[in-house]
Design an enzyme around this catalytic site. Structure first.
Site, PDB file in Angstrom:
ATOM      1  N   ARG A  66       0.685  -1.133   0.219  1.00  0.00           N
ATOM      2  CA  ARG A  66      -0.269   0.023   0.080  1.00  0.00           C
ATOM      3  C   ARG A  66       1.028   1.182  -0.147  1.00  0.00           C
ATOM      4  NH1 ARG A  66      -2.041   0.988   4.267  1.00  0.00           N
ATOM      5  NH2 ARG A  66      -1.207  -0.033   5.578  1.00  0.00           N
ATOM      6  N   LYS A  94      -8.319  -3.055   2.571  1.00  0.00           N
ATOM      7  CA  LYS A  94      -8.300  -2.217   3.041  1.00  0.00           C
ATOM      8  C   LYS A  94      -9.273  -1.100   3.104  1.00  0.00           C
ATOM      9  CE  LYS A  94      -5.371  -4.283   5.757  1.00  0.00           C
ATOM     10  NZ  LYS A  94      -5.935  -4.930   7.144  1.00  0.00           N
ATOM     11  N   HIS A  96      -8.416  -4.277  13.406  1.00  0.00           N
ATOM     12  CA  HIS A  96      -7.528  -5.088  13.398  1.00  0.00           C
ATOM     13  C   HIS A  96      -7.157  -6.095  13.639  1.00  0.00           C
ATOM     14  CE1 HIS A  96      -3.806  -4.814  10.750  1.00  0.00           C
ATOM     15  NE2 HIS A  96      -4.562  -5.774  10.834  1.00  0.00           N
ATOM     16  N   SER A 132       2.245  -6.033  11.436  1.00  0.00           N
ATOM     17  CA  SER A 132       1.981  -6.811  10.403  1.00  0.00           C
ATOM     18  C   SER A 132       3.804  -7.699  11.168  1.00  0.00           C
ATOM     19  CB  SER A 132       3.109  -6.130   9.308  1.00  0.00           C
ATOM     20  OG  SER A 132       3.824  -6.956   7.718  1.00  0.00           O
ATOM     21  N   LYS A 141       0.666 -12.792  13.919  1.00  0.00           N
ATOM     22  CA  LYS A 141      -0.983 -12.510  13.604  1.00  0.00           C
ATOM     23  C   LYS A 141      -1.503 -13.867  13.768  1.00  0.00           C
ATOM     24  CE  LYS A 141      -3.149  -8.662  12.183  1.00  0.00           C
ATOM     25  NZ  LYS A 141      -3.705  -8.738  10.468  1.00  0.00           N
ATOM     26  N   THR A 142      -1.440 -13.906  12.098  1.00  0.00           N
ATOM     27  CA  THR A 142      -2.077 -14.962  10.979  1.00  0.00           C
ATOM     28  C   THR A 142      -1.700 -16.292  11.529  1.00  0.00           C
ATOM     29  OG1 THR A 142      -1.809 -13.248   9.382  1.00  0.00           O
ATOM     30  CG2 THR A 142      -2.360 -15.988   9.103  1.00  0.00           C
ATOM     31  N   ASP A 177      -7.665 -11.139   9.860  1.00  0.00           N
ATOM     32  CA  ASP A 177      -7.374  -9.802   9.577  1.00  0.00           C
ATOM     33  C   ASP A 177      -8.469  -8.622  10.389  1.00  0.00           C
ATOM     34  OD1 ASP A 177      -5.058  -8.188   9.209  1.00  0.00           O
ATOM     35  OD2 ASP A 177      -6.259  -7.263   7.611  1.00  0.00           O
ATOM     36  N   ARG A 203       2.443 -12.435  -1.011  1.00  0.00           N
ATOM     37  CA  ARG A 203       1.117 -12.560  -0.125  1.00  0.00           C
ATOM     38  C   ARG A 203       1.053 -13.511  -1.343  1.00  0.00           C
ATOM     39  NH1 ARG A 203      -0.735  -9.050   3.936  1.00  0.00           N
ATOM     40  NH2 ARG A 203       0.446  -8.044   4.765  1.00  0.00           N
TER      41      ARG A 203
END
Length: 525
Positions: free
Chosen positions: A63, A204, A224, A242, A246-247, A261, A331
């Site tokens: 982004r 996003k 988030h 990031s 988390k994932t 997410d 990704r």
């Protein structure tokens, strides 16, 4: 629940379609297999030996937050937290740019998709996505909720998203900073994305819109975070920037994945779903992905999945996950049902546990801390992690990074408004909040070692199962945090970080510096 600081507002929901040029070659709601055929025929991607598509995003591999704008008008002028994150854009300039963008579609192939965001129907937002690339349309199929057979695909929508990487703005004429842009018109219900092929801008931008509408209209807390649930239905949330895990940590084979997410927390009854996924898919980082460390994600990458900016092993169509030559931000998007133990529908009751994940590169935060509601509010506002040397140009030593609410780049409203909602929720539902350091021990980056994933998993498992309920806790001197004195599956010397440092005085000095940085940052928010 206390009233919000700003009144609810009405959002456009009758702008179901835009006047496209009559000579547009329109392809509507194609099935995934048909989109894959389009992608291959258009030369937009290649097939890996797993059946997944490999696509390139072009110049932008992430982004560009400084090129994101929100239209400032009568509805938004007094509600948006204007500044470097939420940059204002002129309504008239938006209309002109929109017309030129639509006109540029003349004679071209255009893909459209009807979708939803929000797994609880009462808070669901209807979307119409218009893309010029077939793989962006498949990305939208993967990432948003797919309507069932009874749901009309031509009805009114709340937001229309138009995405065209080939269309560029003229900064002198349009008022943008660069040729690429993402512009949200929250009153009109239109989002324009141009000049960039990075698909993450699509998801996003919708998240940003929900972060505006859901608190104002429904008192829903947008978050988030990742979420999963146990066999008994207990929900856990995982917040983190990031690189904090988390994932990885939410994709637990012993629990059901709700989402990785974006979620909402509604003020529903104790026996009603309160946590709901905004999305219908996952968008996982895959740099250095292995089946050994992340089997659920690894095995999800099959037909229908899209890998971005990945390279193949030379001479083959086998993906080389270790290749970061294009970007470290490689990704993969895939529908959430590619995860074997995904929960459907993607909802759950109010969480019993929340985990704030921080990759502390200074090596001073405890690996696990139990937070009071006030500490939870403070760490939520901080959204702390640390960048390490080599992750960004110019970063030569650990650097503290703060992103309020663990998602400042997507928050149109003031950070304390979201934090107030969180504090109300955790006190109302008795949710226990934990701080987890997935970063370093025994010293900072370059001296200490990264926390073992197995130990982090063991600590989270202990918290979830109640194994820490009867364990004595001590208080950390510099941070005032409660840390367990023992934890199943974790060596006792790891629990208090000072015990992992060779020189205790150096640890104390480093911890005080970070604690002071926390205090100074909180004064700014």
């Amino acid at each position: 629940m206390e009233a919000l600081l700003v009144p609810p507002v009405a959002f456009a929901s009758d702008r179901s379609w835009l006047r496209l040029p009559t000579d547009v070659h329109l392809l509507e709601d194609l099935a995934p297999d048909d989109l894959v055929a389009e992608i291959l025929a258009n030369g937009e991607g290649q097939l890996a030996d797993t059946g997944a598509l490999v696509c390139q995003t072009g110049r932008f591999t992430g982004r560009t937050p400084k090129d994101r704008y929100i239209v400032r008008d009568a509805q938004t002028t007094d509600t948006i937290d204007w500044g470097d994150v939420n940059q204002p854009f002129c309504a008239d300039a938006f209309d002109q740019l929109e017309e030129r963008m639509l006109a540029s579609l003349s004679g071209r192939k255009v893909y459209t998709r009807y979708a939803r965001a929000g797994a609880l129907p009462e808070y669901s937002v209807r979307l119409r996505i218009i893309t010029t690339l077939a793989w962006h349309n498949l990305f939208s199929y993967n990432m948003f909720l797919r309507p069932d057979a009874t749901e009309p695909t031509n009805g009114p929508v709340d937001f229309t998203i138009i995405v065209d990487p080939a269309f560029t703005a003229s900064p002198a004429i349009d008022g943008t900073r660069n040729a690429n842009f993402t512009i949200l018109n929250l009153s009109k219900g239109v989002i324009l994305i141009g000049g960039t092929g990075y698909a993450g801008e699509i998801k996003k931008s919708v998240f940003s819109a929900l972060n505006y509408s859901l608190p104002l209209q429904h008192g829903v807390l947008p978050m988030h975070c990742a979420a999963n649930s146990g066999k008994d239905g207990d929900t856990a949330l995982f917040f983190g920037l990031s690189g904090t895990g988390k994932t990885t940590l939410s994709a637990d084979p012993t629990r059901h994945l709700i989402g990785d997410d974006e979620h909402g927390w509604a003020d529903n009854g104790p026996d009603e779903p309160a946590i709901f996924n905004f999305e219908g898919g996952c968008y996982a980082k895959v740099i250095n992905l292995t089946r050994e460390n992340e089997p659920e994600i690894y095995d999800a990458i099959g037909p229908g999945a899209i890998l971005e900016n990945i390279r193949f092993v030379p001479g083959t169509n086998t993906v080389n996950y270790a290749d970061g030559s294009v970007t470290e931000n490689t990704r993969c998007s895939y529908p959430i049902d590619h995860i074997r133990n995904a929960r459907q529908p993607a909802v759950g009751p109010a969480p019993k546990h929340i985990f704030f994940l921080s990759a502390d590169a200074f090596g001073v935060l405890p690996p696990l801390s139990r937070l009071t509601s006030q500490q939870a509010l403070d760490f939520f506002l901080l959204g702390y992690t640390a960048k390490v040397a080599g992750t960004e140009q110019g970063v030569s030593s650990p650097t503290a990074t703060f992103s309020p609410c663990f998602g400042a780049a997507f928050l149109p409203l003031p950070a304390r408004q979201y934090a107030t909602l969180l504090k109300q929720r955790i006190e109302q539902y008795g949710t226990q909040v934990w701080l987890v350091n997935t970063g370093w021990k025994g010293g900072g980056f370059g001296v200490g070692k990264r926390m073992a994933l197995s130990h982090t998993r063991a600590m989270i498992q202990a918290a979830l199962t109640g194994a820490l309920d009867d364990v004595p806790f001590g208080q950390h001197a510099e941070f005032g945090l409660s840390i367990p004195k023992r934890c199943p599956g974790v060596p006792m010397e790891l629990l208090n970080p000072i015990d992992t440092w060779q020189y205790k005085g150096m640890y104390t000095a480093a911890a005080r510096r970070l604690a002071n940085a926390f205090a100074e940052k909180l004064k700014e928010i």
